[in-house]
Design an enzyme around this catalytic site. Structure first.
Site, PDB file in Angstrom:
ATOM      1  N   ARG A 162       0.846  -1.195   0.000  1.00  0.00           N
ATOM      2  CA  ARG A 162       0.000   0.000   0.000  1.00  0.00           C
ATOM      3  C   ARG A 162       0.877   1.240   0.000  1.00  0.00           C
ATOM      4  O   ARG A 162       1.698   1.440   0.889  1.00  0.00           O
ATOM      5  CB  ARG A 162      -0.902  -0.006   1.238  1.00  0.00           C
ATOM      6  CG  ARG A 162      -1.942   1.096   1.237  1.00  0.00           C
ATOM      7  CD  ARG A 162      -2.943   0.906   2.353  1.00  0.00           C
ATOM      8  NE  ARG A 162      -2.340   0.942   3.673  1.00  0.00           N
ATOM      9  CZ  ARG A 162      -3.025   0.779   4.795  1.00  0.00           C
ATOM     10  NH1 ARG A 162      -4.313   0.528   4.748  1.00  0.00           N
ATOM     11  NH2 ARG A 162      -2.400   0.841   5.961  1.00  0.00           N
ATOM     12  N   THR A 206      -0.847   7.553  -1.078  1.00  0.00           N
ATOM     13  CA  THR A 206      -2.155   7.428  -1.726  1.00  0.00           C
ATOM     14  C   THR A 206      -3.015   6.313  -1.144  1.00  0.00           C
ATOM     15  O   THR A 206      -4.220   6.265  -1.383  1.00  0.00           O
ATOM     16  CB  THR A 206      -1.980   7.162  -3.229  1.00  0.00           C
ATOM     17  OG1 THR A 206      -1.373   5.859  -3.409  1.00  0.00           O
ATOM     18  CG2 THR A 206      -1.085   8.218  -3.875  1.00  0.00           C
ATOM     19  N   ASP A 257      -0.244  -4.071  12.828  1.00  0.00           N
ATOM     20  CA  ASP A 257       0.205  -4.509  11.507  1.00  0.00           C
ATOM     21  C   ASP A 257       0.417  -6.018  11.540  1.00  0.00           C
ATOM     22  O   ASP A 257       1.347  -6.512  12.187  1.00  0.00           O
ATOM     23  CB  ASP A 257       1.503  -3.796  11.129  1.00  0.00           C
ATOM     24  CG  ASP A 257       1.926  -4.083   9.695  1.00  0.00           C
ATOM     25  OD1 ASP A 257       2.182  -5.272   9.376  1.00  0.00           O
ATOM     26  OD2 ASP A 257       2.000  -3.144   8.895  1.00  0.00           O
ATOM     27  N   ASP A 295       3.933  -7.350  10.397  1.00  0.00           N
ATOM     28  CA  ASP A 295       4.975  -7.107  11.384  1.00  0.00           C
ATOM     29  C   ASP A 295       4.855  -8.042  12.577  1.00  0.00           C
ATOM     30  O   ASP A 295       5.857  -8.546  13.097  1.00  0.00           O
ATOM     31  CB  ASP A 295       4.929  -5.652  11.870  1.00  0.00           C
ATOM     32  CG  ASP A 295       5.514  -4.679  10.853  1.00  0.00           C
ATOM     33  OD1 ASP A 295       6.195  -5.129   9.910  1.00  0.00           O
ATOM     34  OD2 ASP A 295       5.275  -3.457  10.996  1.00  0.00           O
TER      35      ASP A 295
END
Length: 210
Positions: free
Chosen positions: A104, A108, A201, A204
């Protein structure tokens, strides 16, 4: 027409509470992601077609039900989706595995493809795209579009552990033919497009990176 399936089984909800806890370590987080993927796989494959065949037990001949129709493929969205693959393959060892690499864009929030490799017969298979989190829906929608456009896939299911309402809405808009299986639809996305309350996340936490 595809549907949204929110799986509220007590075991899934208990394990999800472990994933949400910031104090859960890498080893346990990784194990629980796999356990949840296996439990969700039972539900996501509930309507697979079967056919009757005859076998011989040690006692007598008998008729049994076996899987029929399309073969399966598991397609994780890299990298967090890898955490869901092994437990699903342990249940369906004949499934083939494709990979889609998307990240990602931090500005944006749009998906950017960096890797894609599929089994040569992927178009003939029932495809399960797996990723722990459905946030904006951009990456999942892009992955589905890649499978449709590049490979001619027609039978696609999306399986995520948690989802934001925004992500669900995006998939329903872009791909109304795709079934979505999740263990929870959370409250919303924050300004950085992370799911709240979420679990941080996933990539992670699975791989111990920052």
């Amino acid at each position: 027409m595809g549907s949204l399936h929110v799986l509220d089984h007590p075991l899934l909800q208990h394990k999800l509470s472990i994933l949400r806890d910031k104090n859960t370590g890498v080893k346990e987080f990784r194990e629980v992601v796999g356990e949840m993927a296996a439990l969700m796989c039972y539900e996501a494959t509930r309507n697979l077609p079967t056919q009757e065949v005859e076998i011989e037990t040690p006692m007598v001949k008998t008729k049994v039900r076996v899987l029929a129709g399309k073969k399966m493929a598991i397609v994780p969205i890299l990298r967090a989706g890898l955490g869901m693959v092994d437990s699903i393959i342990s249940l369906i060892p004949s499934a083939k595995i494709g990979h889609i690499g998307l990240f990602r864009d931090p500005e944006t929030h749009e998906p950017v493809e960096y890797y894609c490799k599929m089994p040569p017969d992927i178009s003939e298979r029932q495809v399960f795209i797996v990723d722990p989190m459905l946030a904006t829906g951009g990456s999942a929608s892009a992955a589905i579009q890649i499978l449709k456009d590049k490979y001619g896939c027609k039978s696609i299911t999306l399986m995520d552990i948690i989802a934001a309402p925004e992500g669900v809405a995006q998939i329903r808009k872009d791909h109304p033919d795709v079934d979505i299986f999740v263990a929870s639809v959370d409250e919303c996305l924050n300004e950085s497009a992370y799911i709240l309350p979420g679990l941080g996340d996933a990539g992670d936490r699975i791989f111990g990176t920052k």
